[in-house]
Motif scaffolding. Structure first.
Motif, PDB file in Angstrom:
ATOM      1  N   ALA A 134      52.784 -75.545 -43.516  1.00 55.62           N
ATOM      2  CA  ALA A 134      52.972 -76.970 -43.785  1.00 55.62           C
ATOM      3  C   ALA A 134      53.990 -77.575 -42.828  1.00 55.62           C
ATOM      4  O   ALA A 134      54.839 -76.872 -42.272  1.00 55.62           O
ATOM      5  N   GLN A 135      53.884 -78.893 -42.644  1.00 54.84           N
ATOM      6  CA  GLN A 135      54.889 -79.651 -41.902  1.00 54.84           C
ATOM      7  C   GLN A 135      55.609 -80.544 -42.902  1.00 54.84           C
ATOM      8  O   GLN A 135      55.235 -81.697 -43.122  1.00 54.84           O
ATOM      9  N   ALA A 136      56.624 -80.005 -43.524  1.00 56.51           N
ATOM     10  CA  ALA A 136      57.352 -80.724 -44.572  1.00 56.51           C
ATOM     11  C   ALA A 136      58.725 -81.126 -44.068  1.00 56.51           C
ATOM     12  O   ALA A 136      59.228 -80.594 -43.073  1.00 56.51           O
ATOM     13  N   GLY A 137      59.338 -82.072 -44.766  1.00 57.24           N
ATOM     14  CA  GLY A 137      60.686 -82.480 -44.430  1.00 57.24           C
ATOM     15  C   GLY A 137      61.685 -81.414 -44.800  1.00 57.24           C
ATOM     16  O   GLY A 137      61.371 -80.457 -45.521  1.00 57.24           O
ATOM     17  N   PRO A 138      62.916 -81.547 -44.310  1.00 59.03           N
ATOM     18  CA  PRO A 138      63.937 -80.510 -44.549  1.00 59.03           C
ATOM     19  C   PRO A 138      64.152 -80.174 -46.014  1.00 59.03           C
ATOM     20  O   PRO A 138      64.185 -78.988 -46.378  1.00 59.03           O
ATOM     21  N   GLU A 139      64.300 -81.166 -46.868  1.00 61.07           N
ATOM     22  CA  GLU A 139      64.580 -80.896 -48.277  1.00 61.07           C
ATOM     23  C   GLU A 139      63.411 -80.192 -48.948  1.00 61.07           C
ATOM     24  O   GLU A 139      63.605 -79.230 -49.709  1.00 61.07           O
ATOM     25  N   GLN A 140      62.187 -80.669 -48.685  1.00 61.25           N
ATOM     26  CA  GLN A 140      61.016 -80.049 -49.306  1.00 61.25           C
ATOM     27  C   GLN A 140      60.818 -78.631 -48.808  1.00 61.25           C
ATOM     28  O   GLN A 140      60.496 -77.733 -49.593  1.00 61.25           O
ATOM     29  N   GLU A 141      61.010 -78.414 -47.506  1.00 64.76           N
ATOM     30  CA  GLU A 141      60.816 -77.068 -46.967  1.00 64.76           C
ATOM     31  C   GLU A 141      61.853 -76.102 -47.535  1.00 64.76           C
ATOM     32  O   GLU A 141      61.505 -74.980 -47.935  1.00 64.76           O
TER      33      GLU A 141
END
Length: 302
Positions: free
Chosen positions: A73-80
């Motif tokens: 996935a290409q998620a944002g920092p917090e989600q990753e």
């Protein structure tokens, strides 16, 4: 093998889902929307509704039922960060497989367009790029989980190119729309190791079969300095090349894009070749030059 892909409708994850399904694996893919679910279903991939935000619990529960979980996935920092924490916690002690797709952005050097002699193999120490601190932390968490009864591995490719990409070649074409010239930053000798998306996809198969717990595998097929890209784009469109100072590059590509076009990120794929027997099949990123989808990016809009 029952494989759950997080990012199954993305640039790499979509190709990966189809590849593993064709190899005979039972593939389940995360779908954030109804249209994404319909796309997966049409490809014979079982969709699972959820996301890495409010509905992350559904992702973790599906991961518990799979033999292997592939994070592309290409998620944002917090989600990753939260997703990696939840997945490693849920899968620890199960001896299941978790493969995390990272990238060589964690080790880029800010050279302002200058060449760097530094090339990093998997075991080589490096100073992480500050903007990628969260990604390096996710990498470390995945590799540490290999000590807790989880067959956790990390794939770290270079710049991924291929149909539909948004990488350096497309960025140079876009610079023509903005300036009338094919642009690069500074000397344009900075080099970002690259690899075709299909070759990245093929690396997952031997990793699933024989990758070792705690394994870190680079994927790289070639290197092309940005000025070389600009020269080929200029020849394709019949325009000049132009060197941009950093401040003007920001006006062309935005702050983050200008940073990407000014850094060096060179890697070697030692373990992928020696331990997994992987060899890239596509080595020349410049074969994309002249594609109609790229030429359209050079046309000013508005």
């Amino acid at each position: 093998m029952n494989v759950f892909i997080i990012g199954a409708t993305g640039f790499v994850g979509g190709t990966l889902a189809r590849h593993l399904s064709a190899e005979g694996h039972t593939v389940t893919g995360l779908a954030r929307t109804g249209s994404a679910a319909a796309t997966l279903d049409s490809q014979g991939i079982t969709p699972v509704a959820g996301d890495l935000g409010e509905h992350r619990a559904a992702v973790v529960e599906t991961a518990r039922t799979a033999d292997a979980v592939l994070y592309a996935a290409q998620a944002g920092p917090e989600q990753e960060t939260a997703s990696v924490q939840d997945l490693t916690r849920a899968l620890s002690g199960t001896d299941k497989t978790l493969i995390f797709l990272s990238g060589n952005g964690v080790l880029v050097q800010r050279t302002a367009g200058a060449w760097s002699p530094d090339v990093f193999a998997e075991d080589d120490p490096f100073t992480p790029e500050p903007l990628a601190d969260y990604r390096k932390a996710a990498e470390d968490a995945v590799l540490a989980a290999a000590q807790d009864g989880l067959r956790a591995m990390l794939l770290r490719p270079g710049l991924i190119w291929g149909p539909g990409d948004h990488g350096h070649v497309s960025m140079v074409y876009r610079s023509v729309a903005a300036t009338g010239a094919a642009c690069y930053v500074g000397e344009g000798l900075n080099t970002y190791s690259h690899v075709h998306g299909d070759d990245v996809t093929r690396l997952f198969s031997p990793a699933l079969e024989k990758g070792r717990p705690g394994g870190l595998y680079h994927a790289v097929a070639g290197e092309t300095p940005n000025r070389w890209i600009a020269e080929r784009v200029a020849a394709d469109l019949g325009v000049e090349t132009r060197s941009l100072p950093p401040e003007e590059a920001t006006g062309v590509w935005g702050e983050f894009g200008a940073l990407i076009m000014a850094v060096s990120g060179r890697i070697r794929a030692v373990r992928a070749q020696q331990e997994l027997g992987w060899q890239p099949q596509h080595t020349d990123m410049l074969t994309m030059i002249g594609e109609e989808r790229l030429r359209r990016l050079a046309t000013p809009t508005g």
